[in-house]
Motif scaffolding. Structure first.
Motif, PDB file in Angstrom:
ATOM      1  N   GLN A  81       0.737  -1.106  -0.063  1.00 55.71           N
ATOM      2  CA  GLN A  81      -0.226  -0.026   0.012  1.00 55.71           C
ATOM      3  C   GLN A  81       0.896   1.262   0.041  1.00 55.71           C
ATOM      4  OE1 GLN A  81      -3.519   0.397  -0.233  1.00 55.71           O
ATOM      5  NE2 GLN A  81      -3.126  -1.693  -0.834  1.00 55.71           N
ATOM      6  N   GLY A  82       1.816   1.229  -0.925  1.00 55.37           N
ATOM      7  CA  GLY A  82       2.669   2.502  -1.029  1.00 55.37           C
ATOM      8  C   GLY A  82       3.572   3.007   0.510  1.00 55.37           C
ATOM      9  N   GLY A  83       3.659   1.974   1.217  1.00 57.89           N
ATOM     10  CA  GLY A  83       4.227   2.155   2.613  1.00 57.89           C
ATOM     11  C   GLY A  83       3.116   3.117   3.390  1.00 57.89           C
ATOM     12  N   SER A  84       2.074   3.236   2.989  1.00 58.44           N
ATOM     13  CA  SER A  84       1.229   4.230   3.919  1.00 58.44           C
ATOM     14  C   SER A  84       0.966   3.712   5.245  1.00 58.44           C
ATOM     15  CB  SER A  84      -0.287   4.265   3.050  1.00 58.44           C
ATOM     16  OG  SER A  84      -0.829   3.262   3.281  1.00 58.44           O
ATOM     17  N   MET A  85       0.595   4.727   5.964  1.00 58.73           N
ATOM     18  CA  MET A  85       0.752   4.448   7.490  1.00 58.73           C
ATOM     19  C   MET A  85      -1.011   4.185   7.882  1.00 58.73           C
ATOM     20  SD  MET A  85       3.796   4.281   8.485  1.00 58.73           S
ATOM     21  CE  MET A  85       3.828   4.654  10.223  1.00 58.73           C
ATOM     22  N   THR A 118       7.515   5.438   2.607  1.00 53.95           N
ATOM     23  CA  THR A 118       6.103   5.646   2.989  1.00 53.95           C
ATOM     24  C   THR A 118       5.301   6.890   2.158  1.00 53.95           C
ATOM     25  OG1 THR A 118       4.597   6.338   4.707  1.00 53.95           O
ATOM     26  CG2 THR A 118       7.149   6.695   4.881  1.00 53.95           C
ATOM     27  N   GLY A 119       4.134   6.811   1.636  1.00 50.17           N
ATOM     28  CA  GLY A 119       3.219   7.524   1.034  1.00 50.17           C
ATOM     29  C   GLY A 119       2.437   8.399   2.018  1.00 50.17           C
ATOM     30  N   GLY A 120       2.900   8.511   3.316  1.00 43.54           N
ATOM     31  CA  GLY A 120       2.046   9.007   4.376  1.00 43.54           C
ATOM     32  C   GLY A 120       1.039   8.520   4.909  1.00 43.54           C
ATOM     33  N   VAL A 121      -0.106   9.336   5.339  1.00 42.57           N
ATOM     34  CA  VAL A 121      -1.092   8.578   6.051  1.00 42.57           C
ATOM     35  C   VAL A 121      -2.024   7.582   5.001  1.00 42.57           C
ATOM     36  CG1 VAL A 121      -3.529   9.344   6.857  1.00 42.57           C
ATOM     37  CG2 VAL A 121      -1.573  10.735   7.281  1.00 42.57           C
ATOM     38  N   ARG A 122      -2.219   6.603   5.249  1.00 41.38           N
ATOM     39  CA  ARG A 122      -3.079   5.735   4.530  1.00 41.38           C
ATOM     40  C   ARG A 122      -4.464   6.141   4.189  1.00 41.38           C
ATOM     41  NH1 ARG A 122      -3.057  -0.254   6.661  1.00 41.38           N
ATOM     42  NH2 ARG A 122      -0.785   0.043   6.069  1.00 41.38           N
ATOM     43  N   LEU A 123      -4.619   6.435   3.018  1.00 40.55           N
ATOM     44  CA  LEU A 123      -5.916   7.281   2.437  1.00 40.55           C
ATOM     45  C   LEU A 123      -7.011   6.384   2.936  1.00 40.55           C
ATOM     46  CD1 LEU A 123      -4.845   8.562  -0.977  1.00 40.55           C
ATOM     47  CD2 LEU A 123      -4.611   9.851   1.245  1.00 40.55           C
ATOM     48  N   GLN A 124      -7.217   5.228   3.137  1.00 39.39           N
ATOM     49  CA  GLN A 124      -8.158   4.519   3.509  1.00 39.39           C
ATOM     50  C   GLN A 124      -8.544   4.367   4.922  1.00 39.39           C
ATOM     51  OE1 GLN A 124      -5.619   3.249   1.759  1.00 39.39           O
ATOM     52  NE2 GLN A 124      -6.265   2.298  -0.025  1.00 39.39           N
ATOM     53  N   GLU A 125      -7.631   4.723   5.732  1.00 38.97           N
ATOM     54  CA  GLU A 125      -7.562   4.960   6.987  1.00 38.97           C
ATOM     55  C   GLU A 125      -7.657   6.556   7.757  1.00 38.97           C
ATOM     56  OE1 GLU A 125      -5.850   1.773   9.115  1.00 38.97           O
ATOM     57  OE2 GLU A 125      -5.672   0.649   7.267  1.00 38.97           O
ATOM     58  N   ALA A 179      16.447   8.149  -3.521  1.00 37.09           N
ATOM     59  CA  ALA A 179      15.142   8.627  -2.402  1.00 37.09           C
ATOM     60  C   ALA A 179      14.520   9.646  -2.985  1.00 37.09           C
ATOM     61  CB  ALA A 179      15.894   8.638  -1.057  1.00 37.09           C
ATOM     62  N   ARG A 180      13.335  10.009  -2.490  1.00 32.90           N
ATOM     63  CA  ARG A 180      12.459  11.093  -2.615  1.00 32.90           C
ATOM     64  C   ARG A 180      11.951  11.426  -1.416  1.00 32.90           C
ATOM     65  NH1 ARG A 180       8.139   9.424  -7.249  1.00 32.90           N
ATOM     66  NH2 ARG A 180       8.079   7.476  -5.856  1.00 32.90           N
ATOM     67  N   LEU A 181      11.825  12.963  -1.134  1.00 33.35           N
ATOM     68  CA  LEU A 181      11.462  13.477   0.048  1.00 33.35           C
ATOM     69  C   LEU A 181      10.521  14.551   0.056  1.00 33.35           C
ATOM     70  CD1 LEU A 181      11.523  13.277   3.270  1.00 33.35           C
ATOM     71  CD2 LEU A 181      13.623  14.894   3.390  1.00 33.35           C
ATOM     72  N   ASN A 184       3.952  16.869   0.105  1.00 33.97           N
ATOM     73  CA  ASN A 184       2.868  16.481  -0.842  1.00 33.97           C
ATOM     74  C   ASN A 184       3.588  15.574  -1.760  1.00 33.97           C
ATOM     75  OD1 ASN A 184       1.659  19.923  -0.292  1.00 33.97           O
ATOM     76  ND2 ASN A 184       0.562  17.883   0.394  1.00 33.97           N
ATOM     77  N   GLY A 185       2.695  14.445  -2.164  1.00 36.89           N
ATOM     78  CA  GLY A 185       3.106  13.504  -3.240  1.00 36.89           C
ATOM     79  C   GLY A 185       3.168  14.352  -4.729  1.00 36.89           C
ATOM     80  N   PRO A 186       3.892  13.915  -5.388  1.00 42.61           N
ATOM     81  CA  PRO A 186       3.647  14.432  -6.970  1.00 42.61           C
ATOM     82  C   PRO A 186       2.374  14.668  -7.566  1.00 42.61           C
ATOM     83  CG  PRO A 186       5.718  13.052  -7.037  1.00 42.61           C
ATOM     84  CD  PRO A 186       4.902  12.775  -5.508  1.00 42.61           C
TER      85      PRO A 186
END
Ligand code: COA
Length: 285
Positions: A81-85, A118-125, A179-181, A184-186
């Motif tokens: 899941q894109g490393g989402s949290m 990680t893509g940050g907060v998991r959008l589903q949660e 790496a990318r940092l 906001n995602g692209p």
């Protein structure tokens, strides 16, 4: 005495999954996973949304030693899941940090390394992930008083959203060129600002702004590593041996604000302009 780890020179760190990365950083034979797959730490929120969950929820908490020092390495699995949290993965990291904090407060030296893909907060949660990330932020700040909190963003996902703030809060941040940092995602920036300003499919463009090399050259991260597992491990060991840094990058608020205040937002930024703006303050330029 420094334990020299033998491995194949040039072994890729990025190609390892998170569990392998944790194992590699810990001294040979010392890896012990807490709440691993057998604990079935499964997110309850994914199945109802038609997403196949994972038994570790994409977060590995590994205890062991690094160079003989008691350590915890917490890694996010970018492939899931894109490393989402989510609620579970976020709480696993937050609780691991809190236990490390308690150990250090009780005089039990515990070193802390975070592997952030990680893509940050998991959008589903949504808010559940956000709440856990807020806990992670405050735990990192508390832990920094005792030990250097070492963050590694090696690739292939990078580190975005609320977890990019977690990365920025680390005492020391190590990145590779891959790496990318970014906050906001692209795709999010493209959606908000328009494709003329930010084309999320233009990978060289994305890396020229958010890639590890640019972040290093602008002084927003501390160390730049090759995708070489031994090199990354050596850097982690060096930082553990060095102890808490005298000053922490993210505490230079006035400095960064003064740079941001000088940015002319009426012209389209280029990566060279950003480097020039930040060069004044970059210690390693
Ligand atoms: N929540 C849920 N899923 C996420 C996610 C998030 N925050 N971030 C990434 N993913 C998922 C994607 O939906 C995709 O799923 P799929 O394979 O089922 O389609 C998968 O992870 C890989 O992402 P993708 O965008 O295809 O990979 P990429 O390498 O091109 O880009 C990111 C990775 C992280 C840069 C990109 O997904 C992104 O910009 N994510 C949002 C980051 C962000 O702004 N977060 C703010 C939330 S606080």
């Amino acid at each position: 005495a420094q334990v020299i780890k033998t491995g194949v020179l040039g072994e890729s760190f990025i190609e390892m999954n998170t569990r392998q990365r944790c194992k590699f950083l810990l001294d040979e034979g010392s890896f012990r996973e807490v709440l691993g797959c057998e604990a079935h730490t499964i997110s309850p929120w994914l199945m109802p949304q038609g997403v196949v969950p994972q038994t570790d929820d994409g977060c590995v908490v590994a205890k062991g030693t690094i160079n003989g020092r008691n350590s915890v390495v917490v890694g996010i699995e970018g492939i899931f899941q894109g490393g989402s949290m989510g609620e579970i993965s976020g709480v696993k990291m937050a609780a691991a940090l809190d236990l490390a904090l308690r150990d250090n407060q009780n005089g039990i030296d515990t070193q802390v390394v975070l592997l952030l893909e990680t893509g940050g907060v998991r959008l589903q949660e949504a808010n559940l992930g956000l709440a856990a990330i807020a806990d992670i932020h405050s735990s990192i700040i508390a832990l920094r008083e005792y030990v250097p909190v070492i963050g590694v963003v090696a690739g292939a996902v990078g580190c975005f959203g609320g977890m990019s703030i977690a990365a920025a809060l680390c005492s020391t941040l190590i990145v590779t060129k891959e790496a990318r940092l970014g906050l906001n995602g692209p795709a999010v920036i493209e959606q908000e600002a328009g494709i003329e300003e930010y084309d999320s499919r233009n990978r060289p463009f994305i890396w020229s702004f958010t890639g590890g090399e640019q972040r290093f050259k602008t002084g927003l991260v501390d160390f730049f590593a090759e995708d070489d597992a031994d090199q990354i491990r050596s850097m982690v060991v060096e930082q553990i041996n060095a102890g808490k840094p005298a000053s922490i990058r993210c505490e230079n608020v006035d400095h960064y604000l003064s740079i941001l205040n000088q940015v002319d937002t009426s012209v389209q930024a280029t990566s060279e302009m950003v480097r020039a703006d930040f060069a004044k303050g970059a210690s390693h330029e």
